[in-house]
Scaffold this active site. Structure first.
Site, PDB file in Angstrom:
ATOM      1  N   THR A  14       0.866  -1.183   0.000  1.00  0.00           N
ATOM      2  CA  THR A  14       0.000   0.000   0.000  1.00  0.00           C
ATOM      3  C   THR A  14       0.896   1.225   0.000  1.00  0.00           C
ATOM      4  OG1 THR A  14      -0.077   0.101   2.419  1.00  0.00           O
ATOM      5  CG2 THR A  14      -1.814  -1.175   1.323  1.00  0.00           C
ATOM      6  N   HIS A  40      10.929  -1.029  -2.087  1.00  0.00           N
ATOM      7  CA  HIS A  40       9.898  -0.338  -1.305  1.00  0.00           C
ATOM      8  C   HIS A  40       9.632   0.973  -2.055  1.00  0.00           C
ATOM      9  CE1 HIS A  40      10.401  -3.109   2.110  1.00  0.00           C
ATOM     10  NE2 HIS A  40      11.699  -3.066   1.804  1.00  0.00           N
ATOM     11  N   THR A  41       8.688   0.911  -2.975  1.00  0.00           N
ATOM     12  CA  THR A  41       8.501   2.043  -3.895  1.00  0.00           C
ATOM     13  C   THR A  41       8.067   3.316  -3.183  1.00  0.00           C
ATOM     14  OG1 THR A  41       6.228   1.349  -4.340  1.00  0.00           O
ATOM     15  CG2 THR A  41       7.948   0.509  -5.809  1.00  0.00           C
ATOM     16  N   CYS A  42       7.380   3.166  -2.061  1.00  0.00           N
ATOM     17  CA  CYS A  42       6.926   4.363  -1.347  1.00  0.00           C
ATOM     18  C   CYS A  42       8.105   5.203  -0.876  1.00  0.00           C
ATOM     19  CB  CYS A  42       6.071   3.980  -0.146  1.00  0.00           C
ATOM     20  SG  CYS A  42       4.556   3.109  -0.592  1.00  0.00           S
ATOM     21  N   PHE A  43       9.208   4.514  -0.529  1.00  0.00           N
ATOM     22  CA  PHE A  43      10.369   5.205   0.037  1.00  0.00           C
ATOM     23  C   PHE A  43      11.550   5.217  -0.928  1.00  0.00           C
ATOM     24  CE2 PHE A  43       7.977   3.009   3.417  1.00  0.00           C
ATOM     25  CZ  PHE A  43       7.495   4.116   4.089  1.00  0.00           C
TER      26      PHE A  43
END
Length: 872
Positions: free
Chosen positions: A550, A836-839
């Site tokens: 998510t 971890h694409t969000c970060f």
């Protein structure tokens, strides 16, 4: 404005000690001094003389010698509104108004509670004496019914109760919690105005506030403010603020004009107390807010003021006052930016007071006849003095701001602004706010816009820095987009992005979506098109069904995928330009889908949300589509990319020899052939078009109508629905067309598609940090060597796997929301990398050799590997 013409507080104090008064020269001077202190009730010289002539000696009409004047009764007339005749009365000056009411009751049988006496537009209060009312010989008073003869009897009763109480406080009477009682009566009065009526129009609103002014409420409240008795000033301050707060926060625009009249009267009275008095400054600001909200024009004479509008003469003293303050402190603001903080509120008030004046000038300018000299044109409408003053003020203020911007640029050069950004914010915001108002004033005077433009061009470098650094979402700096020649892409983009609401960081406020990849478009449509616009403006929270991840990275991927589906030509919503398959315009055949217009609204929302979340989706709009969104016309040169064949044909028609086209060799008429659902039909470009042959005289019109029908008329509904969906996401839907007008077509291309340059490995490397690895580790050297050998498409896929960003911003890696990270994982050395694409984190173990690492990276640079985040 009419006010009570006598210092009634002073007279009332005299009456409490004696019914007989003596006036000599010293007493008269003392009385005048007292009245000067009571600013709301100053007495005119002729009335002072009248009051003195009323004063007498002892009872029975006899004089007592010395300085005593003989007491004598006065004659006045009571006009009976219902009967149409007058009552002649005689009374002594020291008699109070109540005694007159009692005599009327005895003579006419009208109950006291139904009577109301009006003199010079003001209601006379029972406690006042005739002397305090400045009643002169042969004066005419009007008797109207207090309850039965007025349109708003309850409002009259409430205001009368309030005025009576305040009058008693002015006389020194002790009342328990007076501010609470007075504010309660004010609240009741405002609530009466808010009570739904069968017919609530401007006349009704006017009636409500005529009650407030006719009963002398403003002047009595201001008299309480200057009253010497303890607690009265605080009580009046609290009550006046309460009244104005209620007017600003609860009244509809129906009442704002009349509420402004009351605020104006209070301001005029308080201004005599002092131009720096806190209550006066608050009332002046409130008056400005009411004027701005009312959206009214100013009348220039009493004759035009038939509906009680604000006069130009009433407004201009405040304009002068605010302008003088601004001009005096502008020069100081550059060296002492803290001085700009209070000036910011002054600019807001200054703008508010100028709105009705500018509106009045604009209305008259529309009627202006070019043959009539400028100053004569306004002679009978707006006052020449005020118009000339505003023009002079414009020139003075523009010169001051020009000087301040020059000094500000010097500070930028010396890098003082960078070190103390917050310190200089008030001054920068002040200059931008003043320029915004000058931009409006410039439209009223010949040659003024050219002067402003020359200053903006001269100061364009510092303006760009100010706008990018200091423009906030709460500001209104879109006006600068009217002057595109002084802006650059970064400035226009920044101001356009300020039209979007800020994305919330609290997940509980985000609009949540759970979408199945196999039904991406239909489920996305349900989540976005069916949602309330307000719920989307906070931002989105995205999750794919049966997948672990998510957060922002998943959301970025969803934007890319849903835009691919929207602009997929199999869905018939958009068509690609022949020479650029990433450039799209609406499909006139989209009606094959029964919900096609709803889908266009959905598309508008998605594109706006992508911009708001700063996601480059890799597609752009064709010029003809952009121009329609900006409300601009489409010309032949604009269709070059959209339909190259039609463009060439139209050019040939316009360039043909006149004799050849007049010979009807082409056989063209004002008809366009359209293919729809597999069938061809003829569409007339104008009434009777099939019978009008194209010739050398009408060919320009033919080309124009052909372009309009092909690119505008055929998709007008689709464009309209897209624009509506886009506007739903903006902080103010009215900004939609201005959003596109403020940009160049190429600006939007760069915002949607991102950088057109190939990914630079050196730039990538420069914006990457390490966690668990060092830049000198052998695995890091292998990694960048392998990336350097990748194809352009493989680099895009790797970047997408790492960050969910497929298209870099125009600034390259510098434009990303965060730096990138390579992290060392402690898993076995043969596992594939993870992210971890969000970060923006890429994780891989310490591979044993470069071939092993290359093989693992080869796997993840295959397109299908990057299409999910793992299942559960």
């Amino acid at each position: 404005m009419t006010v009570i013409e006598t210092p009634f507080l002073h007279h009332q104090q005299q009456n409490r000690h004696s019914s007989k008064r003596k006036f000599d020269d010293d007493d008269e001077n003392n009385n005048n001094n007292v009245s000067d202190d009571l600013v709301s009730v100053r007495m005119r010289k002729d009335e002072t003389k009248t009051v003195n002539s009323w004063s007498g000696g002892g009872g029975g009409g006899g004089g007592d010698g010395g300085g005593l004047l003989k007491r004598s009764p006065i004659q006045f007339f009571i006009r009976m509104m219902s009967e149409g005749n007058n009552i002649v009365m005689h009374a002594y000056p020291e008699e109070n108004v109540k005694s007159i009411h009692e005599r009327i009751q005895y003579m006419k049988g009208i109950p006291l509670f139904e009577q109301r006496l009006i003199y010079r537009g003001k209601q006379l209060q029972w406690e006042q004496t005739l002397a305090e009312c400045c009643l002169q010989n042969d004066a005419i008073l009007e008797l109207v019914g207090r309850m039965r003869s007025t349109e708003h009897p309850q409002a009259w009763q409430v205001v009368n109760d309030m005025v009576s109480l305040v009058y008693r406080l002015c006389c020194g009477e002790n009342v328990h919690v007076p501010d609470k009682i007075v504010k309660g009566l004010i609240t009741t009065y405002i609530n009466l105005a808010l009570t739904p009526k069968p017919k609530l129009d401007a006349d009704s609103a006017n009636g409500y506030f005529e009650i407030f002014t006719s009963s002398s409420a403003p002047s009595v409240l201001v008299t309480l403010y200057v009253s010497p008795y303890p607690g009265n000033k605080l009580c009046a301050d609290s009550c006046i603020r309460h009244f104005l707060n209620l007017c600003r926060s609860t009244l509809s625009k129906t009442f704002h004009t009349q509420a402004a009249r009351v605020a104006l009267e209070i301001c005029k009275l308080l201004r005599r107390v002092g131009s720096h008095d806190p209550l006066y400054l608050y009332c002046r600001s409130s008056l400005g807010v009411l004027l701005e909200a009312a959206e009214i024009s100013c009348a220039s004479s009493e004759a035009e003021n038939v509906r009680g509008l604000i006069l130009v003469q009433d407004i201009f003293p405040f304009v002068r006052e605010l302008a003088d303050t601004l001009l005096m402190n502008l020069d100081l603001s550059i060296d002492s930016p803290s001085l700009a903080c209070p000036l910011l509120s002054n600019v807001g008030d200054f703008t508010s007071f100028l709105i009705p004046l500018r509106t009045g000038i604009k209305e008259q300018r529309r009627l202006r006849n070019g043959s009539v000299p400028y100053h004569l044109h306004y002679r009978n409408s707006l006052l020449i003095e005020e118009i000339e003053y505003l023009h002079l003020l414009y020139n003075q203020m523009l010169c001051k701001v020009d000087t301040c911007l020059q000094k500000m640029e010097q500070r930028f050069i010396r890098k003082e602004m960078v070190q103390e950004e917050n310190y200089f914010y008030p001054a920068c915001s002040l200059y931008l706010s003043i320029l915004k108002e000058l931009n409006q004033i410039a439209k009223l005077y010949d040659g003024a816009q050219e002067k402003l433009r020359s200053v903006l061009v001269r100061q364009k470098n510092v303006l760009r820095m100010l706008l990018v650094k200091y423009a906030k979402r709460t500001d209104e700096h879109q006006w600068i987009l009217e002057h595109k020649n002084v802006t650059d892409f970064e400035t226009r983009r920044h101001l356009a992005m300020m039209m979007f609401p800020e994305v919330k960081e609290d997940y509980e406020e985000l609009h949540e979506m759970l979408i199945d990849r196999s039904h991406l478009l239909t489920e996305s449509f349900e989540y976005i098109a069916r949602a309330e616009a307000e719920s989307l403006q906070s931002g989105l929270f995205m999750e794919f069904k049966n997948e672990e991840a998510t957060g922002p990275g998943v959301l970025r991927e969803w934007f890319l995928l849903v835009c691919q589906a929207i602009f997929n030509q199999e869905n018939a919503l958009f068509v690609a330009c022949p020479n650029d398959r990433t450039r799209f315009l609406p499909n006139s055949a989209s009606k094959v889908h029964p919900l096609h217009l709803e889908y266009f609204s959905f598309c508008g929302r998605v594109i706006a949300l992508a911009l708001m979340h700063r996601v480059q989706v890799g597609i752009v709009f064709d010029r003809v589509f952009f121009l329609q969104l900006a409300g601009k016309s489409v010309t032949l040169e604009d269709i070059k990319d959209a339909d190259p064949d039609l463009y060439k044909s139209c050019k040939q028609i316009l360039d043909m020899d006149s004799d050849f086209i007049d010979s009807d060799a082409l056989g063209l008429t004002f008809v366009r052939e359209v293919e729809e659902l597999g069938h061809r039909k003829a569409v007339e470009l104008c009434p009777g078009g099939k019978n009008i042959a194209v010739n050398s005289k009408n060919r320009v019109k033919y080309v124009y109508l052909l372009i309009q029908d092909r690119f505008v008329n055929s998709v007008s509904e689709q464009v309209s629905h897209f624009a509506k969906g886009f506007a739903d996401i903006l902080s103010n839907s009215k900004l939609q067309q201005f959003f596109f007008k403020g940009l160049e077509p190429e600006d939007l291309d760069r915002m949607l598609r991102g950088s057109e340059y190939a990914i630079s490995v050196e730039d990538w490397k420069a914006h990457t940090e390490y966690n668990g690895y060092k830049e000198t580790d052998i695995q890091i050297s292998w990694f960048w060597e392998i990336v350097g050998r990748m194809t352009a498409e493989e680099k895009k896929v790797l970047l997408f796997f790492w960050t969910s960003v497929k298209y870099l911003p125009v600034e390259g890696f510098r434009g990303l929301a965060s730096r990138l990270y390579i992290c060392k994982s402690h898993e076995p050395g043969d596992l594939l990398p993870s992210s971890h694409t969000c970060f923006y984190r890429l994780c891989f173990p310490a591979y044993s050799s470069m071939p092993v690492m290359q093989a693992r990276l080869k796997v993840i640079t295959q397109e299908h590997i990057c299409c999910s985040f793992g299942t559960w």
